[in-house]
Design a protein around this motif. Sequence first.
Motif, PDB file in Angstrom:
ATOM      1  N   HIS A  33       0.853  -1.261   0.026  1.00  0.00           N
ATOM      2  CA  HIS A  33       0.079   0.172  -0.013  1.00  0.00           C
ATOM      3  C   HIS A  33       0.841   1.226  -0.041  1.00  0.00           C
ATOM      4  O   HIS A  33       1.973   1.088   0.780  1.00  0.00           O
ATOM      5  N   LYS A  62      -3.185  -5.668   9.707  1.00  0.00           N
ATOM      6  CA  LYS A  62      -3.960  -4.699   8.902  1.00  0.00           C
ATOM      7  C   LYS A  62      -3.542  -3.300   8.869  1.00  0.00           C
ATOM      8  O   LYS A  62      -4.045  -2.313   8.545  1.00  0.00           O
ATOM      9  N   SER A  65      -2.783  -1.551   5.407  1.00  0.00           N
ATOM     10  CA  SER A  65      -4.140  -1.113   4.714  1.00  0.00           C
ATOM     11  C   SER A  65      -5.031  -0.131   5.507  1.00  0.00           C
ATOM     12  O   SER A  65      -5.520   0.760   5.011  1.00  0.00           O
ATOM     13  N   TYR A  66      -5.098  -0.251   6.813  1.00  0.00           N
ATOM     14  CA  TYR A  66      -5.612   0.830   7.538  1.00  0.00           C
ATOM     15  C   TYR A  66      -4.931   2.404   7.366  1.00  0.00           C
ATOM     16  O   TYR A  66      -5.756   3.298   7.209  1.00  0.00           O
ATOM     17  N   ASP A  69      -6.002   3.640   3.995  1.00  0.00           N
ATOM     18  CA  ASP A  69      -7.413   4.211   3.956  1.00  0.00           C
ATOM     19  C   ASP A  69      -7.538   5.577   4.852  1.00  0.00           C
ATOM     20  O   ASP A  69      -7.958   6.329   4.215  1.00  0.00           O
ATOM     21  N   THR A  72      -6.046   8.236   2.350  1.00  0.00           N
ATOM     22  CA  THR A  72      -7.028   8.613   1.145  1.00  0.00           C
ATOM     23  C   THR A  72      -8.314   9.401   1.937  1.00  0.00           C
ATOM     24  O   THR A  72      -8.486  10.401   1.000  1.00  0.00           O
ATOM     25  N   GLN A  73      -8.653   8.990   2.744  1.00  0.00           N
ATOM     26  CA  GLN A  73     -10.092   9.884   3.413  1.00  0.00           C
ATOM     27  C   GLN A  73      -9.479  11.174   3.723  1.00  0.00           C
ATOM     28  O   GLN A  73     -10.069  12.153   3.426  1.00  0.00           O
TER      29      GLN A  73
END
Length: 129
Positions: A33, A62, A65-66, A69, A72-73
């Motif tokens: 990522h 995780k 990936s967390y 995310d 991106t937010q």
Amino acid sequence: MEKCIYNNSNGLWYELHGDYYMPCLVIPEEEVHTIGIWGRKHQQYLREHRPIIYSNLILSGKLYSYLADIDTQARNKLDLLVIQLAEKEGINDQLKEQNQLAWIGAMNNIRNRAEEIVLNELIYGEDAV
């Protein structure tokens, strides 16, 4: 003694090391990522202020990936806030054509305020975790 044994009660394999059986635990491979500045800031916040959550994310596989995310937010929210604040304050292309320095100053001010909002709400806030 057998080299490897399987425990039906917990579903784990154990391997013989010397006189002891050690569980064969493997942390799952994570996908690659891309994590930007916002994800890195949140990672630093978790590491320093929420070490249990940080450890749980690492152990569950995780974390990245967390963080991707969250990154991106944060980028999406920043872009949206800049657009909304510029519209609300009347900063448009007409001002850009008339007075570029005033437009640059106003847009820098808006971007700084939007970054503070993102930091407080997504990166460092209580809702961030």
